[in-house]
Design a protein around this motif. Structure first.
Motif, mmCIF file in Angstrom:
data_model
loop_
_atom_site.group_PDB
_atom_site.id
_atom_site.type_symbol
_atom_site.label_atom_id
_atom_site.label_comp_id
_atom_site.label_asym_id
_atom_site.label_seq_id
_atom_site.Cartn_x
_atom_site.Cartn_y
_atom_site.Cartn_z
ATOM 1 N N MET A 1 20.419 -10.070 -25.871
ATOM 2 C CA MET A 1 19.078 -10.026 -25.352
ATOM 3 C C MET A 1 18.291 -9.037 -26.202
ATOM 4 S SD MET A 1 17.859 -8.764 -21.525
ATOM 5 C CE MET A 1 19.498 -8.346 -21.079
ATOM 6 N N THR A 2 17.069 -9.374 -26.482
ATOM 7 C CA THR A 2 16.222 -8.469 -27.256
ATOM 8 C C THR A 2 15.557 -7.458 -26.326
ATOM 9 O OG1 THR A 2 14.221 -9.812 -27.065
ATOM 10 C CG2 THR A 2 15.732 -10.316 -28.915
ATOM 11 N N GLN A 3 15.053 -6.388 -26.923
ATOM 12 C CA GLN A 3 14.373 -5.386 -26.112
ATOM 13 C C GLN A 3 13.130 -5.984 -25.470
ATOM 14 O OE1 GLN A 3 13.954 -1.582 -27.931
ATOM 15 N NE2 GLN A 3 12.783 -0.724 -26.236
ATOM 16 N N LYS A 4 12.435 -6.834 -26.202
ATOM 17 C CA LYS A 4 11.238 -7.477 -25.662
ATOM 18 C C LYS A 4 11.587 -8.319 -24.433
ATOM 19 C CE LYS A 4 7.400 -10.473 -26.816
ATOM 20 N NZ LYS A 4 6.827 -11.436 -27.711
ATOM 21 N N GLU A 5 12.682 -9.096 -24.523
ATOM 22 C CA GLU A 5 13.104 -9.911 -23.376
ATOM 23 C C GLU A 5 13.425 -9.021 -22.181
ATOM 24 O OE1 GLU A 5 15.348 -13.769 -25.274
ATOM 25 O OE2 GLU A 5 16.365 -11.831 -25.450
ATOM 26 N N GLU A 7 12.271 -5.982 -21.557
ATOM 27 C CA GLU A 7 11.033 -5.389 -21.039
ATOM 28 C C GLU A 7 10.241 -6.402 -20.215
ATOM 29 O OE1 GLU A 7 9.073 -3.865 -24.519
ATOM 30 O OE2 GLU A 7 10.427 -2.144 -24.666
ATOM 31 N N GLU A 8 10.145 -7.643 -20.706
ATOM 32 C CA GLU A 8 9.410 -8.676 -19.977
ATOM 33 C C GLU A 8 10.049 -8.979 -18.627
ATOM 34 O OE1 GLU A 8 9.395 -11.919 -22.760
ATOM 35 O OE2 GLU A 8 7.703 -11.086 -23.909
ATOM 36 N N ARG A 9 11.362 -8.967 -18.572
ATOM 37 C CA ARG A 9 12.071 -9.325 -17.343
ATOM 38 C C ARG A 9 12.147 -8.171 -16.343
ATOM 39 N NH1 ARG A 9 14.217 -12.651 -21.272
ATOM 40 N NH2 ARG A 9 14.895 -14.732 -20.586
ATOM 41 N N THR A 10 12.159 -6.921 -16.838
ATOM 42 C CA THR A 10 12.340 -5.784 -15.938
ATOM 43 C C THR A 10 11.106 -4.916 -15.780
ATOM 44 O OG1 THR A 10 13.115 -4.314 -17.702
ATOM 45 C CG2 THR A 10 14.796 -5.627 -16.518
ATOM 46 N N GLY A 11 10.216 -4.962 -16.767
ATOM 47 C CA GLY A 11 9.069 -4.068 -16.759
ATOM 48 C C GLY A 11 9.428 -2.665 -17.233
ATOM 49 N N GLY A 29 29.611 -10.805 -20.108
ATOM 50 C CA GLY A 29 30.110 -12.153 -20.408
ATOM 51 C C GLY A 29 28.987 -13.165 -20.449
ATOM 52 N N ASP A 30 29.165 -14.247 -19.728
ATOM 53 C CA ASP A 30 28.210 -15.358 -19.762
ATOM 54 C C ASP A 30 27.099 -15.226 -18.721
ATOM 55 O OD1 ASP A 30 29.640 -16.537 -21.795
ATOM 56 O OD2 ASP A 30 30.808 -17.816 -20.460
ATOM 57 N N MET A 31 26.787 -14.041 -18.322
ATOM 58 C CA MET A 31 25.785 -13.826 -17.273
ATOM 59 C C MET A 31 24.397 -14.211 -17.763
ATOM 60 S SD MET A 31 25.264 -10.446 -15.011
ATOM 61 C CE MET A 31 24.514 -10.575 -13.419
ATOM 62 N N ASP A 32 23.660 -14.881 -16.923
ATOM 63 C CA ASP A 32 22.291 -15.291 -17.222
ATOM 64 C C ASP A 32 21.402 -14.054 -17.394
ATOM 65 O OD1 ASP A 32 20.111 -17.454 -17.124
ATOM 66 O OD2 ASP A 32 19.478 -16.044 -15.552
ATOM 67 N N LYS A 33 20.528 -14.077 -18.390
ATOM 68 C CA LYS A 33 19.648 -12.930 -18.666
ATOM 69 C C LYS A 33 18.764 -12.606 -17.471
ATOM 70 C CE LYS A 33 19.195 -13.762 -23.612
ATOM 71 N NZ LYS A 33 18.309 -14.111 -24.708
ATOM 72 N N ASP A 34 18.195 -13.640 -16.860
ATOM 73 C CA ASP A 34 17.304 -13.401 -15.716
ATOM 74 C C ASP A 34 18.057 -12.773 -14.551
ATOM 75 O OD1 ASP A 34 14.956 -14.412 -16.943
ATOM 76 O OD2 ASP A 34 15.586 -16.457 -16.500
ATOM 77 N N ALA A 35 19.241 -13.305 -14.263
ATOM 78 C CA ALA A 35 20.047 -12.754 -13.162
ATOM 79 C C ALA A 35 20.424 -11.309 -13.448
ATOM 80 C CB ALA A 35 21.292 -13.608 -12.947
ATOM 81 N N PHE A 36 20.836 -11.028 -14.701
ATOM 82 C CA PHE A 36 21.194 -9.659 -15.066
ATOM 83 C C PHE A 36 20.000 -8.730 -14.890
ATOM 84 C CE2 PHE A 36 21.277 -6.130 -17.997
ATOM 85 C CZ PHE A 36 22.505 -5.563 -17.740
ATOM 86 N N ASP A 39 19.045 -8.053 -11.269
ATOM 87 C CA ASP A 39 19.983 -7.127 -10.651
ATOM 88 C C ASP A 39 19.835 -5.724 -11.230
ATOM 89 O OD1 ASP A 39 22.219 -7.240 -8.644
ATOM 90 O OD2 ASP A 39 23.218 -6.192 -10.302
ATOM 91 N N TYR A 40 19.583 -5.629 -12.533
ATOM 92 C CA TYR A 40 19.421 -4.322 -13.158
ATOM 93 C C TYR A 40 18.201 -3.594 -12.592
ATOM 94 C CZ TYR A 40 19.622 -0.558 -16.489
ATOM 95 O OH TYR A 40 19.730 0.689 -17.036
ATOM 96 N N LYS A 41 17.121 -4.334 -12.370
ATOM 97 C CA LYS A 41 15.927 -3.699 -11.776
ATOM 98 C C LYS A 41 16.268 -3.072 -10.434
ATOM 99 C CE LYS A 41 13.075 -7.214 -11.889
ATOM 100 N NZ LYS A 41 11.892 -8.062 -11.779
#
Length: 126
Positions: A1-5, A7-11, A29-36, A39-41
């Motif tokens: 995942m890029t830093q831009k992605e 930042e866009e997903r988490t703010g 692993g194979d975790m979806d970026k949006d789901a990660f 959850d990270y937020k």
């Protein structure tokens, strides 16, 4: 995942936070970026999550040490198997690192390929 992605997903706009989060994401692993990121937020500052991530890193380091030792022992076994023409030692090396890796090590160590090695090569080259 890029830093831009991230930042866009988490703010969250922090290089330090991104680097740590991205290391966690890569280990997930194979975790979806949006789901990660969702959850990270919610849990990114969790002490428990940080503890488990640290523990995961320690286990990964120990696994690398064990893998290196297994490789070293396998090479030792292969050299001795070659010296003594002992198939049992070769078989133990196969148990440790697998037949493909045994053949790779024998080639790297410039050891003679035995009939079992040649059969494996013939059966697996396609």
């Amino acid at each position: 995942m890029t830093q831009k992605e991230f930042e866009e997903r988490t703010g969250i706009k922090s290089n330090v936070v991104f680097e740590e989060a991205n290391r966690m994401y890569m280990k997930a692993g194979d975790m979806d970026k949006d789901a990660f990121c969702d959850d990270y937020k919610e849990h990114g500052d969790s002490i428990l999550l940080a503890h488990f991530y640290h523990h995961s890193n320690m286990l990964e380091s120990k696994k690398q040490d064990v893998d290196a030792l297994k490789n070293e022992i396998a090479c030792f076994l292969l050299k001795k198997a070659d010296d003594w023409d002992d198939n049992d030692l070769r078989d133990k090396a196969v148990e440790l690192i697998g037949e493909k890796e045994v053949i790779m090590r024998k080639i790297e160590l410039e050891l003679e390929l035995w009939d079992a090695d040649k059969s494996y090569i013939k059966d697996n080259i396609r």
